[in-house]
Design a protein around this motif. Structure first.
Motif, PDB file in Angstrom:
ATOM      1  N   PHE A  51       0.811  -1.228   0.000  1.00  0.00           N
ATOM      2  CA  PHE A  51       0.000   0.000   0.000  1.00  0.00           C
ATOM      3  C   PHE A  51       0.849   1.286   0.000  1.00  0.00           C
ATOM      4  N   CYS A  52       2.101   1.195   0.428  1.00  0.00           N
ATOM      5  CA  CYS A  52       2.927   2.396   0.637  1.00  0.00           C
ATOM      6  C   CYS A  52       2.992   3.251  -0.633  1.00  0.00           C
ATOM      7  N   GLU A  53       2.846   4.554  -0.443  1.00  0.00           N
ATOM      8  CA  GLU A  53       2.860   5.482  -1.574  1.00  0.00           C
ATOM      9  C   GLU A  53       4.277   5.953  -1.890  1.00  0.00           C
ATOM     10  N   ASN A  54       5.218   5.578  -1.051  1.00  0.00           N
ATOM     11  CA  ASN A  54       6.575   6.074  -1.223  1.00  0.00           C
ATOM     12  C   ASN A  54       7.573   4.944  -0.905  1.00  0.00           C
ATOM     13  N   LYS A  55       7.402   3.840  -1.642  1.00  0.00           N
ATOM     14  CA  LYS A  55       8.208   2.638  -1.361  1.00  0.00           C
ATOM     15  C   LYS A  55       9.699   2.922  -1.471  1.00  0.00           C
ATOM     16  N   SER A  60       8.815  -0.285   3.263  1.00  0.00           N
ATOM     17  CA  SER A  60       7.835   0.796   3.090  1.00  0.00           C
ATOM     18  C   SER A  60       8.379   2.028   3.802  1.00  0.00           C
ATOM     19  N   CYS A  61       7.774   3.214   3.541  1.00  0.00           N
ATOM     20  CA  CYS A  61       8.338   4.438   4.119  1.00  0.00           C
ATOM     21  C   CYS A  61       7.950   4.594   5.580  1.00  0.00           C
ATOM     22  N   GLY A  62       6.815   4.037   5.976  1.00  0.00           N
ATOM     23  CA  GLY A  62       6.384   4.138   7.368  1.00  0.00           C
ATOM     24  C   GLY A  62       5.747   5.474   7.717  1.00  0.00           C
ATOM     25  N   GLN A  63       5.753   6.416   6.771  1.00  0.00           N
ATOM     26  CA  GLN A  63       5.308   7.785   7.074  1.00  0.00           C
ATOM     27  C   GLN A  63       4.031   8.176   6.331  1.00  0.00           C
ATOM     28  N   CYS A  64       3.840   7.642   5.143  1.00  0.00           N
ATOM     29  CA  CYS A  64       2.722   8.113   4.323  1.00  0.00           C
ATOM     30  C   CYS A  64       1.383   7.708   4.950  1.00  0.00           C
ATOM     31  N   THR A  65       0.313   8.303   4.462  1.00  0.00           N
ATOM     32  CA  THR A  65      -1.015   8.019   5.025  1.00  0.00           C
ATOM     33  C   THR A  65      -1.328   6.523   4.952  1.00  0.00           C
ATOM     34  N   SER A  66      -1.005   5.899   3.819  1.00  0.00           N
ATOM     35  CA  SER A  66      -1.305   4.468   3.665  1.00  0.00           C
ATOM     36  C   SER A  66      -0.541   3.637   4.685  1.00  0.00           C
ATOM     37  N   CYS A  67       0.730   3.959   4.861  1.00  0.00           N
ATOM     38  CA  CYS A  67       1.536   3.218   5.843  1.00  0.00           C
ATOM     39  C   CYS A  67       0.924   3.355   7.235  1.00  0.00           C
ATOM     40  N   ARG A  68       0.534   4.592   7.564  1.00  0.00           N
ATOM     41  CA  ARG A  68       0.013   4.814   8.917  1.00  0.00           C
ATOM     42  C   ARG A  68      -1.313   4.097   9.133  1.00  0.00           C
TER      43      ARG A  68
HETATM   44 ZN   LIG Z   1       4.498   4.611   3.047  1.00  0.00          ZN
END
Ligand SMILES: [Zn+2]
Length: 378
Positions: A51-55, A60-68
């Motif tokens: 789902f991460c928008e900024n792989k 994963s980035c852990g920061q984007c809305t999807s990650c959260r």
């Molecule tokens: Zn992310």
């Protein structure tokens, strides 16, 4: 959950990332590994990565809305099925009735066992289940468009609990709706329908190596480096077991173990009765942890007998105890019988047998074993 928070399993992570990055990620993946090897954690981390928008290259980035959202198990396109029980008579068991509990359970640690989960929702002695109704709902949900316009991920934790109902899912697994990824997380592939197995790509998780377990315990600030190394060696490749062992260390169960052994070898009826009385008041999980801890010490004693000169990797007091035990005039057969008696008792306690009776019967059987007498049938 980040992939880097999944303990060990470097090869599996590398292989899966590689599959994703080369466009070969399967529609239906089955992650198989014994309890404590991290299957559920890995599935949750993969979902977040998907789902991460900024792989990033490795995570994963852990920061984007999807990650959260995924980290909180609140992503609208993340669907999770797990064993559950009927919430009230006349209502079928469904995961969705327990989503809030499941979020809390995972927030504590995604390394708990299915047994712990069923206790968490007070299943007591009821068997968990993934029902036919749940399977039908899964098909319906996954056939809808994704809410957020990207992929849909369905995690099925413990497909062993599907039983024959799993056949309802065959078509879904074979021809999944577009943008759908199914992640099965199993412990025992022998208990999964062959028809499901043959339609999934399997990734097997080996036991976690002790260095990775120790490092994870320290980085989570659960214990110090020395204790972490000791626990890691006793955990048998299971992070779940390592967490249990760290909890023991906190409660310091050792004095009770020593008292119990002294009472057993002296056949001190008063002390043995006190032991079952005291421990019957503890929770079932605590009782099981305590008994597992004794099994581990006995196994260390057996090892010390076979390999004298290799002091056990334990804190000094326990190491001394194990070495004394190993040096006693007690045959290995007796130690092995003791391990079996205790393991059987854990099994009975797990199935809600009356714990005081079980613990007392255990003491009696172990005394008979030590004395080389035949155990009477109770
Ligand atoms: Zn992310």
């Amino acid at each position: 959950m980040l992939l880097s928070n999944v303990v060990g399993q470097h090869n599996a992570k590398k292989g899966l990332l590689n599959m994703w990055q080369t466009g070969h990620f399967p529609h239906a993946l089955l992650i198989a590994g014994k309890e404590g090897t991290g299957g559920l954690s890995l599935a949750l981390a993969l979902a977040q990565y998907i789902f991460c928008e900024n792989k990033q290259q490795q995570d994963s980035c852990g920061q984007c809305t999807s990650c959260r959202k995924t980290a909180k198990l609140e992503h609208a396109d993340l669907h999770i099925s797990f064993p559950s029980i009927s919430p009230k008579p006349g209502t079928k068991a469904m995961s969705r009735y327990y989503m809030q509990e499941f979020r809390e359970f995972i927030a504590q640690t995604p390394y708990s066992s299915t047994y712990d989960w069923l206790q968490f929702i007070n299943a007591e002695n009821k068997q968990g289940n993934i029902t036919a109704e749940e399977c039908r709902e899964m098909i319906e949900t996954l056939n809808l468009k994704s809410y957020e316009g990207g992929k849909k991920v369905q995690i099925i934790w413990r497909p062993e609990y599907l039983g024959k109902e799993g056949n309802i899912l065959l078509k879904l697994i074979e021809e999944p709706p577009s943008n759908t990824i199914m992640l099965f997380v199993a412990e025992d592939t022998e208990d999964i329908l062959a028809t499901i197995l043959s339609r999934t790509q399997i990734v097997r998780l080996p036991p976690i190596n002790p260095q990775d377990i120790a490092q994870a315990l320290v980085s989570r600030s659960l214990t110090d480096e020395k204790k972490a190394a000791q626990v890691a060696h006793m955990a048998d490749g299971s992070f779940t077991e390592a967490l249990r062992l760290v909890r023991h260390a906190e409660n310091d169960l050792f004095p009770d173990v020593r008292n119990w052994f002294n009472a057993l070898f002296r056949n001190n009826g008063v002390e043995l009765a006190k032991f079952s009385e005291d421990w019957s008041k503890a929770g079932r999980e605590q009782q099981k942890n305590f008994l597992r801890y004794i099994v581990q010490l006995l196994e260390q004693a057996i090892r010390a007998r076979y390999l004298p000169g290799h002091p056990p990797a334990l804190p000094p007091e326990e190491a001394q105890f194990v070495q004394k035990l190993a040096a006693m005039q007690v045959s290995l057969e007796v130690f092995e019988k003791m391990v079996k008696e205790i393991t059987d008792t854990i099994y009975y306690i797990e199935r809600n047998a009356h714990s005081k009776t079980q613990l007392h019967a255990l003491s009696i059987r172990v005394v008979y074993t030590i004395q080389g007498r035949n155990i009477p049938v109770l």
